[in-house]
Design an enzyme around this catalytic site. Structure first.
Site, PDB file in Angstrom:
ATOM      1  N   GLY A   1       0.829  -1.762  -0.063  1.00 47.76           N
ATOM      2  CA  GLY A   1       0.218   0.360   0.567  1.00 47.76           C
ATOM      3  C   GLY A   1       0.820   1.389   0.204  1.00 47.76           C
ATOM      4  O   GLY A   1       0.680   1.782  -0.802  1.00 47.76           O
ATOM      5  N   ARG A   2       1.616   1.266   1.051  1.00 53.11           N
ATOM      6  CA  ARG A   2       2.862   2.233   1.068  1.00 53.11           C
ATOM      7  C   ARG A   2       3.233   2.636  -0.193  1.00 53.11           C
ATOM      8  O   ARG A   2       4.242   3.715  -0.528  1.00 53.11           O
ATOM      9  CB  ARG A   2       3.108   2.921   2.105  1.00 53.11           C
ATOM     10  CG  ARG A   2       3.901   1.461   2.886  1.00 53.11           C
ATOM     11  CD  ARG A   2       4.042   1.157   3.959  1.00 53.11           C
ATOM     12  NE  ARG A   2       5.515  -0.070   4.429  1.00 53.11           N
ATOM     13  CZ  ARG A   2       4.746  -1.445   4.633  1.00 53.11           C
ATOM     14  NH1 ARG A   2       3.268  -1.173   4.701  1.00 53.11           N
ATOM     15  NH2 ARG A   2       5.086  -1.989   5.019  1.00 53.11           N
TER      16      ARG A   2
ATOM     17  N   GLU B   1       6.118   2.471   8.973  1.00 54.38           N
ATOM     18  CA  GLU B   1       5.138   1.469   8.702  1.00 54.38           C
ATOM     19  C   GLU B   1       5.912   0.518   8.274  1.00 54.38           C
ATOM     20  O   GLU B   1       5.886  -1.147   8.106  1.00 54.38           O
ATOM     21  CB  GLU B   1       3.851   1.497   8.096  1.00 54.38           C
ATOM     22  CG  GLU B   1       3.163   0.398   7.988  1.00 54.38           C
ATOM     23  CD  GLU B   1       1.389   0.422   6.843  1.00 54.38           C
ATOM     24  OE1 GLU B   1       1.355   0.244   6.263  1.00 54.38           O
ATOM     25  OE2 GLU B   1       0.447   0.841   8.539  1.00 54.38           O
TER      26      GLU B   1
ATOM     27  N   HIS C   1       8.605  29.166  12.711  1.00 52.13           N
ATOM     28  CA  HIS C   1       8.043  29.910  13.888  1.00 52.13           C
ATOM     29  C   HIS C   1       6.853  29.080  14.305  1.00 52.13           C
ATOM     30  O   HIS C   1       6.163  29.035  15.339  1.00 52.13           O
ATOM     31  CB  HIS C   1       7.269  30.538  13.110  1.00 52.13           C
ATOM     32  CG  HIS C   1       7.918  31.604  12.113  1.00 52.13           C
ATOM     33  ND1 HIS C   1       8.150  33.135  12.265  1.00 52.13           N
ATOM     34  CD2 HIS C   1       8.190  31.702  10.908  1.00 52.13           C
ATOM     35  CE1 HIS C   1       9.110  32.949  11.728  1.00 52.13           C
ATOM     36  NE2 HIS C   1       9.114  32.756   9.863  1.00 52.13           N
TER      37      HIS C   1
ATOM     38  N   LYS D   1      -6.425  -2.675  15.601  1.00 53.42           N
ATOM     39  CA  LYS D   1      -7.893  -3.313  14.660  1.00 53.42           C
ATOM     40  C   LYS D   1      -8.814  -4.353  14.850  1.00 53.42           C
ATOM     41  O   LYS D   1     -10.412  -4.004  15.356  1.00 53.42           O
ATOM     42  CB  LYS D   1      -7.208  -4.333  12.915  1.00 53.42           C
ATOM     43  CG  LYS D   1      -7.118  -3.210  11.966  1.00 53.42           C
ATOM     44  CD  LYS D   1      -6.828  -3.770  10.555  1.00 53.42           C
ATOM     45  CE  LYS D   1      -5.605  -2.719   9.638  1.00 53.42           C
ATOM     46  NZ  LYS D   1      -5.431  -3.333   8.443  1.00 53.42           N
TER      47      LYS D   1
HETATM   48  O1  F6P Z   1      -4.002  -0.445   8.330  1.00 53.91           O
HETATM   49  C1  F6P Z   1      -2.599  -0.830   7.921  1.00 53.91           C
HETATM   50  C2  F6P Z   1      -2.861  -0.866   6.091  1.00 53.91           C
HETATM   51  O2  F6P Z   1      -3.300  -2.269   6.008  1.00 53.91           O
HETATM   52  C3  F6P Z   1      -2.190  -0.181   5.772  1.00 53.91           C
HETATM   53  O3  F6P Z   1      -0.434  -0.778   5.255  1.00 53.91           O
HETATM   54  C4  F6P Z   1      -2.337   0.192   3.982  1.00 53.91           C
HETATM   55  O4  F6P Z   1      -1.706   1.145   3.553  1.00 53.91           O
HETATM   56  C5  F6P Z   1      -4.332   0.812   4.657  1.00 53.91           C
HETATM   57  O5  F6P Z   1      -4.255   0.056   5.887  1.00 53.91           O
HETATM   58  C6  F6P Z   1      -5.251   0.665   3.561  1.00 53.91           C
HETATM   59  O6  F6P Z   1      -5.073  -1.091   3.161  1.00 53.91           O
HETATM   60  P1  F6P Z   1      -6.087  -1.180   1.859  1.00 53.91           P
HETATM   61  O7  F6P Z   1      -5.759  -0.093   0.547  1.00 53.91           O
HETATM   62  O8  F6P Z   1      -6.476  -2.893   2.515  1.00 53.91           O
HETATM   63  O9  F6P Z   1      -7.809  -1.050   2.613  1.00 53.91           O
END
Ligand code: F6P
Length: 536
Positions: free
Chosen positions: A263-264, A349, A380, A502
């Site tokens: 994802g990242r 992450e 500032h 979660k």
């Molecule tokens: O909870 C972390 C995570 O899994 C991230 O690594 C990821 O980018 C994000 O949640 C969103 O996940 P998804 O694209 O599956 O909704």
């Protein structure tokens, strides 16, 4: 030499520099200001204000070699499953490979899938922009709201802001991430349902925040237009195409992403669809081109001249040998306001881990806290601590020779930009070289007026922030993160640390729904939930 002696050699180099200051490193080496400046793509990266010398850099490069950075790099580019805890390849670099390249995962050439998807995305953007794709009531779509969180939000949201000067399609992109209903409400207050489409961006298509916002958005569309069929107002980006279709998105409006993109690391994938909607396919392609240029540099440059590797090694130096627990990133470009937040996910992450790839406890401290805000605003606010606090916090300064603020009178924009950059150069100088108290200050102010200096920074500059340069910048930090993960011995591509929260949120929700059921929630949580239920 084994890994531990490679660490020891860097430690010896650090001991040798214990009494050194950045100031005397400059006086010992007249060529320092230019000899520690490296270039990759359009980026010029100046490490001269780090408290480091040639010997230490050589020892760090040797450490990278011992950590098998080159082998891991080869494995990443060729599709080996280096995400070992999940058994997946890590192929964000395939997202920006030219169509002639090939990386095979399973039986598929993923580069072909990437280009097929990019083609579909460009085609859809064109259909929306030209008014061929219209909403349920026949109106052209003018607003696209990306609903996603983490990697499905931070990349495109950061890039949208960074590249707003390159918006060409007339479609405005918005971003909603938080499950807090005010996030969605604030965006919806400015758009009307007839002209608005949503992009549900979620690799897993299970993320609570995203699913909740998507559901609410669907109801808002249906009640706002008084129609049941809102299919033309939904697009999705996911690795779970079936789940998106089940949610109600037409299959032709779903863009795939894949297990081999984290994802990242996914800005170059269809996760960038909402960005493409605004900046158009050509600018999106330019961004991919910039990423690719940095990928090629990272893949082929010798370690001692490899800018992402050097950025990583300087970070290791500061973290593990000079003891810095945090790293500031200060862009002197308002357009990069969300870049620090984007890097927080990318680095923290990826490398905020205490277990190494073999499942044992990591031997060395891993990711520092990454944070930052644009300059000059930060000056500032928190720069007091950077200059005179009790910790020396390394800073990455990022600046451009030219502004993209073309909507202003050209002379005013140039003058203001000059002031901006004067501030950036001045801050880096003050941090590095400091200043003693002047003799003509009142005695009571003595120590208060001292700037100790000797505070390290890296300066990254380029001519102008455009899609290509942004791509290079993103890829630079992606590969930095990868290299640091190799050296710390962690798997940078999983994120087990987000799971417990979660699960517990689910338990808390269940408890809120029925407090009389037996629960495993801890006592303090139960007390707070009780307060919430009594007051909500
Ligand atoms: O909870 C972390 C995570 O899994 C991230 O690594 C990821 O980018 C994000 O949640 C969103 O996940 P998804 O694209 O599956 O909704």
């Amino acid at each position: 030499m084994g890994m531990s002696s490679a660490w020891n050699s860097v430690g010896a180099a650090a001991n040798a520099l214990e009494k050194a200051t950045i100031g005397n490193l400059f006086s010992q080496n007249p060529a320092r200001a230019t000899s520690m400046m490296f270039s990759a793509g359009e980026l010029l990266v100046d490490f001269s204000r780090q408290k480091i010398d040639e010997q230490a850099l050589q020892a760090l490069v040797a450490l990278a070699k011992h950590a098998d950075v080159e082998k891991m790099r080869e494995e990443m580019f060729s599709g080996v499953a280096i995400n070992n805890t999940e058994g997946r390849p890590v192929l964000h670099v395939a997202l920006r490979m030219p169509a002639r390249e090939s990386v095979v995962v399973g039986a598929e050439n993923v580069v072909s899938e990437v280009h097929a998807t990019l083609g579909r995305m460009a085609n859809t953007v064109e259909r929306i922009a030209s008014g061929t794709h219209v909403g349920s009531t026949g109106k052209a779509i003018k607003h696209v709201v990306n609903i996603g969180i983490g990697g499905s939000d931070l990349g495109p949201a950061m890039a949208m802001r960074a590249l707003s000067a390159f918006a060409v399609t007339g479609i405005q992109a918005h971003f909603v991430s938080n499950v807090d209903p005010t996030d969605l409400a604030q965006v919806l207050a400015h758009v009307n349902p007839h002209e608005t489409a949503f992009v549900v961006a979620s690799k897993t298509f299970t993320t609570q925040e995203t699913m909740a916002n998507a559901q609410t958005a669907m109801q808002w569309l249906q009640s706002g237009m008084n129609v049941a069929d809102v299919q033309n107002h939904f697009f999705a980006v996911t690795a779970r195409v079936d789940a998106a279709v089940q949610f109600g998105v037409l299959a032709e409006n779903v863009f795939p992403m894949w297990d081999w993109v984290g994802g990242r690391f996914s800005l170059g994938s269809a996760i960038g669809f909402s960005l493409m909607c605004s900046i158009g396919a050509q600018h999106f392609t330019d961004m991919l081109l910039g990423m690719r240029e940095m990928d090629e540099h990272f893949y082929s440059a010798e370690l001692q001249e490899n800018v992402p590797v050097l950025l990583a090694l300087v970070g290791i130096w500061n973290r593990n040998f000079l003891g810095s627990a945090s790293q500031a990133v200060i862009p002197y470009l308002q357009e990069l306001a969300r870049f620090p937040a984007y890097l927080q996910q990318l680095e923290m992450e990826s490398n905020g881990k205490r277990a190494n790839r073999d499942g044992e406890l990591a031997q060395h401290a891993t990711s520092p806290v990454v944070w930052g805000e644009p300059g000059t605003n930060g000056q500032h606010a928190f720069f007091q601590l950077l200059h005179q606090g009790t910790d020396a916090i390394p800073v990455d300064f990022i600046g451009a020779a030219r502004t993209t603020a073309t909507a202003l009178n050209a002379q005013s924009a140039r003058d203001q930009h000059r002031k901006l950059m004067a501030n950036m150069f001045a801050q880096a100088s003050a941090l590095a070289f400091g200043s003693p108290a002047s003799t003509d200050v009142p005695a009571a102010q003595g120590e208060h007026r001292v700037f100790p200096g000797n505070r390290p920074s890296t300066t990254i500059v380029f001519n102008e922030l455009n899609p290509r340069v942004l791509g290079q910048l993103v890829s630079l930090y992606e590969h930095k993160t990868f290299v640091q993960g190799c050296i710390w011995g962690v798997n940078s591509f999983d994120q087990w640390g987000v799971e417990l929260g979660k699960v517990l949120a689910g338990d808390v929700l269940a408890h809120m729904a029925n407090t009389s059921l037996e629960t495993t929630l801890d006592h303090s949580t139960r007390v707070l939930v009780e307060w919430f239920l009594n007051n909500s």
